[in-house]
Design an enzyme around this catalytic site. Sequence first.
Site, PDB file in Angstrom:
ATOM      1  N   HIS A 311      30.865 -11.860   1.984  1.00  0.00           N
ATOM      2  CA  HIS A 311      30.297 -12.919   1.347  1.00  0.00           C
ATOM      3  C   HIS A 311      31.281 -13.502   0.951  1.00  0.00           C
ATOM      4  CE1 HIS A 311      26.142 -13.485   0.524  1.00  0.00           C
ATOM      5  NE2 HIS A 311      26.146 -11.893   0.594  1.00  0.00           N
ATOM      6  N   LYS A 491      28.655 -24.976 -10.921  1.00  0.00           N
ATOM      7  CA  LYS A 491      29.150 -23.808  -9.918  1.00  0.00           C
ATOM      8  C   LYS A 491      29.588 -22.822 -10.574  1.00  0.00           C
ATOM      9  CE  LYS A 491      30.734 -26.696  -6.340  1.00  0.00           C
ATOM     10  NZ  LYS A 491      30.466 -25.833  -5.043  1.00  0.00           N
ATOM     11  N   ARG A 492      29.573 -21.579 -10.502  1.00  0.00           N
ATOM     12  CA  ARG A 492      30.140 -21.239 -11.004  1.00  0.00           C
ATOM     13  C   ARG A 492      32.222 -21.621 -11.769  1.00  0.00           C
ATOM     14  NH1 ARG A 492      29.362 -15.398 -12.702  1.00  0.00           N
ATOM     15  NH2 ARG A 492      30.885 -16.746 -14.335  1.00  0.00           N
ATOM     16  N   LYS A 497      37.102 -22.548  -6.767  1.00  0.00           N
ATOM     17  CA  LYS A 497      36.332 -24.256  -6.318  1.00  0.00           C
ATOM     18  C   LYS A 497      36.758 -25.204  -6.798  1.00  0.00           C
ATOM     19  CE  LYS A 497      32.499 -20.557  -6.775  1.00  0.00           C
ATOM     20  NZ  LYS A 497      31.607 -21.237  -6.079  1.00  0.00           N
ATOM     21  N   THR A 598      25.689 -23.138  -1.245  1.00  0.00           N
ATOM     22  CA  THR A 598      24.603 -23.317  -1.427  1.00  0.00           C
ATOM     23  C   THR A 598      24.048 -23.915  -1.484  1.00  0.00           C
ATOM     24  OG1 THR A 598      23.545 -21.435  -2.887  1.00  0.00           O
ATOM     25  CG2 THR A 598      23.449 -21.352   0.131  1.00  0.00           C
ATOM     26  N   LYS A 602      21.885 -27.844  -1.736  1.00  0.00           N
ATOM     27  CA  LYS A 602      20.336 -28.130  -2.363  1.00  0.00           C
ATOM     28  C   LYS A 602      20.950 -29.783  -2.493  1.00  0.00           C
ATOM     29  CE  LYS A 602      20.793 -24.130  -4.701  1.00  0.00           C
ATOM     30  NZ  LYS A 602      21.481 -23.155  -5.895  1.00  0.00           N
TER      31      LYS A 602
END
Length: 754
Positions: A311, A491-492, A497, A598, A602
């Site tokens: 991952h 998101k986290r 990110k 992901t 969405k």
Amino acid sequence: MAELETTLTELCKKDLNMCTYEEIYTALLHLVEAESAKRVVPVSGRKLYYISAEFLIGKLLSNNLINLGLYDQVKSCLEAHGKSMAELEEIEPEPSLGNGGLGRLAACFLDSVATLNLPGDGIGLRYHCGLFHQNFTSLLQDETPDYWLGSHDWAEKTDTSYTVSLAGKDYTARLYRIAVTGYEGRTNYLNLFDLDSVDSSCIEEGISFDKSDIARNLTLFLYPDDSDDAGRLLRIYQQYLMVSAGAQMILEECTQRGSNLHDLYDYAAVQINDTHPSMVIPELIRLLCAKGIAFEEAVEIVTKVCAYTNHTILAEALEKWPRHYLNKVVPQLMPVIEKLDALVRSKTADKSTAIIDDNDLVHMAHMDIHFTHSTNGVAALHTEILKGSELNHFYRLYPEKFNNKTNGITFRRWLLKCNPELTAFIESLIGPGFKKDASDLEKLAAFTEDENVLRRLAAIKQDNKKALAHWLKSTQNITVNPDSLFAIQSKRLHEYKRQQLNLLYLIHQYFEIKAGHLPGTPLTAVFGAKAAPAYTIAKDIIHALLVLSAVIADDPEVSKWLQIVFIENYNVTAAEKMIPACDLSEQISLASKEASGTGNMKFMLNGALTLGTMDGANVEIAEAVGQENIYIFGESSAQVIRRYRHGDYCAREWYDIDSNIRRAVNFLTGSEMLARGSRDHLGRLQNELIQKDWFQTLPDFNAYLVRKSQALADYALNPLDWTRRALVNISKAGFFSSDRTIAEYNNDIWHLGI
Ligand SMILES: *Cc1c(COP(=O)(O)O)cnc(C)c1O
């Protein structure tokens, strides 16, 4: 409907008008359990066991009702008695069994496996307090235990248990089960293990507790703080409890179904979700040997049965455990791991693929790749990076083992459940087929020039934005303007990110608006993100965003055009409210670092346009929708990887050369921010950005600014065209259904029975 009403009235033992929501909830829980039980199918052939430290399943009542085909009936029945489904949903606590994308993926996969009528269970742990509950106190993240177990949870306590030896002492792992109902499909199970002795009264201040008292603390929290030895040991204790109980369950089930264990491959496929469950490999080998199978054959059997999903390429996330930890916690496993290491060393002289390295670290991913038959990445780009650089040495040893399975999401939760208005509209245009065959969404392409359709689609988006606004008002007492553009980054919280890139943009906009350079449209920047409790810089970023939000809110000139909203305690329930309301989906990770994502899928499915880098599945989204229907910016993964290889990135140079960057970074410790925020936190973040900036925020700053301004201008200038492009995104989202992903896993890796 009449029948349902009778059943519910019987279950409640009184007229529905007289029932509390609690009573109705309990009745429906029993109803769902009974209906699910009817769909349990005996297994023939190979069955999947998906082992994962996380299952971020979300609330189950509505989802299960949808999957059982009962949702509409229940809803009308309740409404006829003056009750609302939304209020009923409030009763249910969200299961706290996961943390982010990896756990959510596992949940989507279980839904799709059952929907495709495949036999497959999840195996995990029953955490009592899950991750943590996030609150903002004095503009800082604060963590408290997330108690979710109780009379309203779905896990059924069973009489099944297995003995697991931890540090030489025996413990009893009890099995709990949650039924997983497929959409018009079969029922499978999520199997969760726990110790009866675990006791949340040992939690002290916040989420701290005595980490050494295994019997009482083992399953309290997901990912206990691993900044000290006790925390790291606790993670190994947890992992071994999960895999040992799981492995015993697998062998017992297969034996009961007729396996002589030599033929285990005909009965079981084990998927290892990231490295947390890797010890299942030596554990299965150990158990098979204990049943009289020779070591070499046991290794062969286990390699054929197991497969591994990678991952991440973030080095710090690929688990390496010091040998002395494993010696302490799982002494029974170390001889097996040592023999596996010796086997690898006899096969190849390349030391970089060893399981136990020269520093006595045990590399879990290495064990996974050598002793499973399949290693998959989770998006096309990610798999190429694994093969080409990160795991290149392994790829050259075993090219046949490497394969890609681009992630997906279940449309039942991320469309049917979270966006009923859009679902009904799509159904009115193309019929109900898309619910089971997501590629049907392509039929929407016929409507991209139909103004009536576009106007209706825009109205649905507006309704969802108002619903989010209403929810924000009632939960956090925040007022937002539904006529502004909603750009969402949820998101986290992680530096890769790059929430900090969004932060710098917002500071830049603050200056621009103050200087009279107004954007195309008012912007509401929405965030949702938890930071790991020990991740200092991540918490500093949250602080900076909360402080900036306050600075802007107090400035009437700027706040007309710009608002920052940080949603507390981001989880699946929050995501279900946010995603349908989004105009612009922020997917701005540093290229090469986000394995797939992901969240991006969405948002696309719910009619948002993506503002993103060429990273993870964004690449495949861009290919699907075409450049004119997405906002791509930033350096390519090849450029980024080259920069890391040469080690020549110097944030300071970008800061020195570019006055916009300098102005934004300096603002972090300017008087406006320090009037409300902490110099320690803001100064540390500023320093990090100038001195290090490991995830290369500054080189992408200008490109991000340009593309985002373009998006705001397009939205303001031609709203109908924006909606047309949103419709193109929805019509191309079919590929990102987890039903497609699971069909690929099954065809290429699992070959399950029926
Ligand atoms: C989908 C989802 C994620 C994953 O989001 P990414 O943007 O892919 O990191 C994390 N948390 C929740 C609650 C989700 O629903």
